[in-house]
Design an enzyme around this catalytic site. Sequence first.
Site, PDB file in Angstrom:
ATOM      1  N   TYR A  16       0.808  -1.203   0.000  1.00  0.00           N
ATOM      2  CA  TYR A  16       0.000   0.000   0.000  1.00  0.00           C
ATOM      3  C   TYR A  16       0.853   1.271   0.000  1.00  0.00           C
ATOM      4  O   TYR A  16       0.466   2.284  -0.568  1.00  0.00           O
ATOM      5  CB  TYR A  16      -0.958  -0.014   1.198  1.00  0.00           C
ATOM      6  CG  TYR A  16      -2.139  -0.934   0.990  1.00  0.00           C
ATOM      7  CD1 TYR A  16      -2.862  -0.892  -0.199  1.00  0.00           C
ATOM      8  CD2 TYR A  16      -2.546  -1.835   1.974  1.00  0.00           C
ATOM      9  CE1 TYR A  16      -3.955  -1.736  -0.411  1.00  0.00           C
ATOM     10  CE2 TYR A  16      -3.646  -2.671   1.773  1.00  0.00           C
ATOM     11  CZ  TYR A  16      -4.344  -2.617   0.586  1.00  0.00           C
ATOM     12  OH  TYR A  16      -5.426  -3.438   0.374  1.00  0.00           O
ATOM     13  N   ASP A  73      13.988   2.704  11.148  1.00  0.00           N
ATOM     14  CA  ASP A  73      13.401   1.633  11.951  1.00  0.00           C
ATOM     15  C   ASP A  73      12.513   2.284  12.992  1.00  0.00           C
ATOM     16  O   ASP A  73      12.994   2.852  13.972  1.00  0.00           O
ATOM     17  CB  ASP A  73      14.446   0.727  12.602  1.00  0.00           C
ATOM     18  CG  ASP A  73      13.784  -0.536  13.129  1.00  0.00           C
ATOM     19  OD1 ASP A  73      12.638  -0.439  13.620  1.00  0.00           O
ATOM     20  OD2 ASP A  73      14.377  -1.626  13.030  1.00  0.00           O
ATOM     21  N   ALA A  74      11.209   2.198  12.746  1.00  0.00           N
ATOM     22  CA  ALA A  74      10.226   2.934  13.543  1.00  0.00           C
ATOM     23  C   ALA A  74       9.984   2.320  14.920  1.00  0.00           C
ATOM     24  O   ALA A  74       9.121   2.762  15.664  1.00  0.00           O
ATOM     25  CB  ALA A  74       8.916   3.035  12.768  1.00  0.00           C
ATOM     26  N   LEU A 121       3.189   0.870   7.705  1.00  0.00           N
ATOM     27  CA  LEU A 121       4.041  -0.212   8.184  1.00  0.00           C
ATOM     28  C   LEU A 121       3.420  -0.919   9.369  1.00  0.00           C
ATOM     29  O   LEU A 121       2.625  -0.345  10.112  1.00  0.00           O
ATOM     30  CB  LEU A 121       5.426   0.330   8.544  1.00  0.00           C
ATOM     31  CG  LEU A 121       5.533   1.363   9.653  1.00  0.00           C
ATOM     32  CD1 LEU A 121       5.931   0.720  10.964  1.00  0.00           C
ATOM     33  CD2 LEU A 121       6.541   2.437   9.263  1.00  0.00           C
ATOM     34  N   TYR A 172      -6.786  -2.349   9.738  1.00  0.00           N
ATOM     35  CA  TYR A 172      -7.461  -3.548   9.232  1.00  0.00           C
ATOM     36  C   TYR A 172      -8.627  -3.897  10.138  1.00  0.00           C
ATOM     37  O   TYR A 172      -8.542  -3.741  11.358  1.00  0.00           O
ATOM     38  CB  TYR A 172      -6.432  -4.697   9.140  1.00  0.00           C
ATOM     39  CG  TYR A 172      -6.969  -5.964   8.523  1.00  0.00           C
ATOM     40  CD1 TYR A 172      -7.683  -5.915   7.333  1.00  0.00           C
ATOM     41  CD2 TYR A 172      -6.757  -7.197   9.134  1.00  0.00           C
ATOM     42  CE1 TYR A 172      -8.180  -7.070   6.765  1.00  0.00           C
ATOM     43  CE2 TYR A 172      -7.246  -8.367   8.570  1.00  0.00           C
ATOM     44  CZ  TYR A 172      -7.968  -8.293   7.385  1.00  0.00           C
ATOM     45  OH  TYR A 172      -8.459  -9.437   6.829  1.00  0.00           O
ATOM     46  N   TYR A 182      -5.297 -13.654  12.283  1.00  0.00           N
ATOM     47  CA  TYR A 182      -4.586 -12.371  12.382  1.00  0.00           C
ATOM     48  C   TYR A 182      -4.206 -12.197  13.850  1.00  0.00           C
ATOM     49  O   TYR A 182      -4.837 -11.457  14.595  1.00  0.00           O
ATOM     50  CB  TYR A 182      -5.495 -11.235  11.911  1.00  0.00           C
ATOM     51  CG  TYR A 182      -4.791  -9.923  11.600  1.00  0.00           C
ATOM     52  CD1 TYR A 182      -4.021  -9.774  10.457  1.00  0.00           C
ATOM     53  CD2 TYR A 182      -4.935  -8.818  12.447  1.00  0.00           C
ATOM     54  CE1 TYR A 182      -3.407  -8.569  10.161  1.00  0.00           C
ATOM     55  CE2 TYR A 182      -4.324  -7.604  12.153  1.00  0.00           C
ATOM     56  CZ  TYR A 182      -3.561  -7.491  11.010  1.00  0.00           C
ATOM     57  OH  TYR A 182      -2.965  -6.287  10.712  1.00  0.00           O
ATOM     58  N   LEU A 220      -4.785  -7.338   0.554  1.00  0.00           N
ATOM     59  CA  LEU A 220      -3.894  -7.169  -0.603  1.00  0.00           C
ATOM     60  C   LEU A 220      -2.721  -8.136  -0.428  1.00  0.00           C
ATOM     61  O   LEU A 220      -2.170  -8.247   0.671  1.00  0.00           O
ATOM     62  CB  LEU A 220      -3.376  -5.719  -0.634  1.00  0.00           C
ATOM     63  CG  LEU A 220      -2.308  -5.404  -1.683  1.00  0.00           C
ATOM     64  CD1 LEU A 220      -2.967  -5.267  -3.065  1.00  0.00           C
ATOM     65  CD2 LEU A 220      -1.566  -4.116  -1.342  1.00  0.00           C
ATOM     66  N   SER A 222       0.381  -8.270  -0.363  1.00  0.00           N
ATOM     67  CA  SER A 222       1.675  -7.606  -0.194  1.00  0.00           C
ATOM     68  C   SER A 222       2.675  -8.573   0.442  1.00  0.00           C
ATOM     69  O   SER A 222       2.307  -9.670   0.858  1.00  0.00           O
ATOM     70  CB  SER A 222       1.513  -6.409   0.735  1.00  0.00           C
ATOM     71  OG  SER A 222       1.143  -6.876   2.019  1.00  0.00           O
ATOM     72  N   ALA A 224       4.115  -8.172   3.361  1.00  0.00           N
ATOM     73  CA  ALA A 224       3.748  -8.331   4.772  1.00  0.00           C
ATOM     74  C   ALA A 224       2.567  -9.283   4.916  1.00  0.00           C
ATOM     75  O   ALA A 224       2.544 -10.140   5.805  1.00  0.00           O
ATOM     76  CB  ALA A 224       3.421  -6.972   5.384  1.00  0.00           C
TER      77      ALA A 224
HETATM   78  P1  NAI Z   1       4.239  -4.040   2.950  1.00  0.00           P
HETATM   79  O1  NAI Z   1       5.096  -5.214   3.195  1.00  0.00           O
HETATM   80  O2  NAI Z   1       4.275  -3.406   1.603  1.00  0.00           O
HETATM   81  O3  NAI Z   1       4.488  -2.882   4.009  1.00  0.00           O
HETATM   82  C1  NAI Z   1       4.926  -3.066   5.323  1.00  0.00           C
HETATM   83  C2  NAI Z   1       6.229  -2.319   5.445  1.00  0.00           C
HETATM   84  O4  NAI Z   1       6.574  -2.144   6.810  1.00  0.00           O
HETATM   85  C3  NAI Z   1       7.397  -3.033   4.785  1.00  0.00           C
HETATM   86  O5  NAI Z   1       7.990  -2.164   3.834  1.00  0.00           O
HETATM   87  C4  NAI Z   1       8.362  -3.272   5.937  1.00  0.00           C
HETATM   88  O6  NAI Z   1       9.688  -3.182   5.532  1.00  0.00           O
HETATM   89  C5  NAI Z   1       7.972  -2.140   6.865  1.00  0.00           C
HETATM   90  N1  NAI Z   1       8.393  -2.283   8.275  1.00  0.00           N
HETATM   91  C6  NAI Z   1       8.205  -3.343   9.097  1.00  0.00           C
HETATM   92  N2  NAI Z   1       8.724  -3.073  10.312  1.00  0.00           N
HETATM   93  C7  NAI Z   1       9.241  -1.818  10.258  1.00  0.00           C
HETATM   94  C8  NAI Z   1       9.933  -0.980  11.178  1.00  0.00           C
HETATM   95  N3  NAI Z   1      10.187  -1.390  12.421  1.00  0.00           N
HETATM   96  N4  NAI Z   1      10.327   0.250  10.780  1.00  0.00           N
HETATM   97  C9  NAI Z   1      10.069   0.679   9.520  1.00  0.00           C
HETATM   98  N5  NAI Z   1       9.428  -0.064   8.600  1.00  0.00           N
HETATM   99  C10 NAI Z   1       9.024  -1.310   8.964  1.00  0.00           C
HETATM  100  O7  NAI Z   1       2.756  -4.535   3.295  1.00  0.00           O
HETATM  101  P2  NAI Z   1       1.336  -3.810   3.324  1.00  0.00           P
HETATM  102  O8  NAI Z   1       0.370  -4.920   3.489  1.00  0.00           O
HETATM  103  O9  NAI Z   1       1.174  -2.878   2.216  1.00  0.00           O
HETATM  104  O10 NAI Z   1       1.350  -3.002   4.710  1.00  0.00           O
HETATM  105  C11 NAI Z   1       1.194  -1.610   4.823  1.00  0.00           C
HETATM  106  C12 NAI Z   1       0.131  -1.299   5.874  1.00  0.00           C
HETATM  107  O11 NAI Z   1      -1.138  -1.737   5.391  1.00  0.00           O
HETATM  108  C13 NAI Z   1       0.349  -2.007   7.204  1.00  0.00           C
HETATM  109  O12 NAI Z   1       0.005  -1.140   8.276  1.00  0.00           O
HETATM  110  C14 NAI Z   1      -0.663  -3.137   7.123  1.00  0.00           C
HETATM  111  O13 NAI Z   1      -1.044  -3.619   8.400  1.00  0.00           O
HETATM  112  C15 NAI Z   1      -1.788  -2.428   6.418  1.00  0.00           C
HETATM  113  N6  NAI Z   1      -2.849  -3.289   5.866  1.00  0.00           N
HETATM  114  C16 NAI Z   1      -2.550  -4.293   4.985  1.00  0.00           C
HETATM  115  C17 NAI Z   1      -3.548  -5.115   4.479  1.00  0.00           C
HETATM  116  C18 NAI Z   1      -3.218  -6.200   3.507  1.00  0.00           C
HETATM  117  O14 NAI Z   1      -4.064  -7.064   3.253  1.00  0.00           O
HETATM  118  N7  NAI Z   1      -2.042  -6.206   2.913  1.00  0.00           N
HETATM  119  C19 NAI Z   1      -4.956  -4.935   4.886  1.00  0.00           C
HETATM  120  C20 NAI Z   1      -5.186  -3.822   5.775  1.00  0.00           C
HETATM  121  C21 NAI Z   1      -4.150  -3.054   6.267  1.00  0.00           C
END
Ligand code: NAI
Length: 286
Positions: A16, A73-74, A121, A172, A182, A220, A222, A224
């Site tokens: 996303y 690193d958040a 993230l 989510y 989850y 999605l 992704s 993660a």
């Molecule tokens: P993604 O893998 O593209 O994004 C997650 C990112 O968080 C990655 O780039 C990872 O490197 C980063 N990350 C993890 N720990 C970190 C840290 N300590 N410091 C900095 N960066 C860190 O996956 P996605 O799914 O796009 O996730 C983005 C957001 O969307 C998240 O909050 C996720 O919970 C949320 N989300 C995702 C859904 C899905 O189905 N993919 C559904 C609803 C919400």
Amino acid sequence: RGKRAFIAGVADDNGYGWAIAKALAAAGAEILVGTWVPALNIFETSLRRGKFDESRKLPDGSLMEIVKVYPLDAVYDSPEDVPEDVKTNKRYAGSSNWTVKEAAELVKKEYGSIDILVHSLANGPEVTKPLLETSRSGYLAAISASSYSFVSLLKHFLPIMNPGGASISLTYIASERTIPGYGGGMSSAKAALESDTKVLAFEAGRKGKIRVNTISAGPLGSRAAKAIGFIEKMIEYSYVNAPLQKELLADEVGNTAAFLVSPLASAITGSTVYVDNGLNTMGLAV
Ligand code: NAI
């Protein structure tokens, strides 16, 4: 001047965060990203080698320009918080200034201010475990990486955000309804994130005229999400049961984020906005 956005949580072109970056770039914003330190090398290399060029394409045919990639690193607010084993870890030792406070200082030094802050993230080391089997440390780690990380980012970036600016995070539905699978405290972390959205909307609104909203996104595939293990099932479930029976595109979340941080949404703050083909409204699977 166009707006400037800092997007935390971009490490490839599948998630996303990437889609939000594109939607903001298409609307004319300057894009800075924060990339998780262990993922930094491969992301920068892929970017440089043109691996993402196809997905950098904007509607007008030009390529999205990522002006700068900041290591981040958040989970750590300032250097004092970083444990020795992380500091000396070879994936971290090659980068510097990646705690939240330092990243904000660096952005301030290099660009002065931002208008838009995006938190895309999450991390939960025990996400595959049911809540009843989650350890205290796993639960706290999920909250730290997925909820407090937003509090910290907003706290440190707020002083350099121009009044009228806005922030967005991603949440989510597992925060409010049970989604078996989850786990690890991730559902708890999303509940905290949504509640904090309201409190932070008040505090940042009063303090800096900044709006705070969160998007409750549908499933999605992704990076993660794949780590959680049942994303394909969730996508299929949504396709079958949602009011809109179509694939949910990351770009649809990106476009909503672009709307929410724009002046078109100037009276919207503290909200959880669903971008899920309407799945959240259903009370019975059909
Ligand atoms: P993604 O893998 O593209 O994004 C997650 C990112 O968080 C990655 O780039 C990872 O490197 C980063 N990350 C993890 N720990 C970190 C840290 N300590 N410091 C900095 N960066 C860190 O996956 P996605 O799914 O796009 O996730 C983005 C957001 O969307 C998240 O909050 C996720 O919970 C949320 N989300 C995702 C859904 C899905 O189905 N993919 C559904 C609803 C919400």
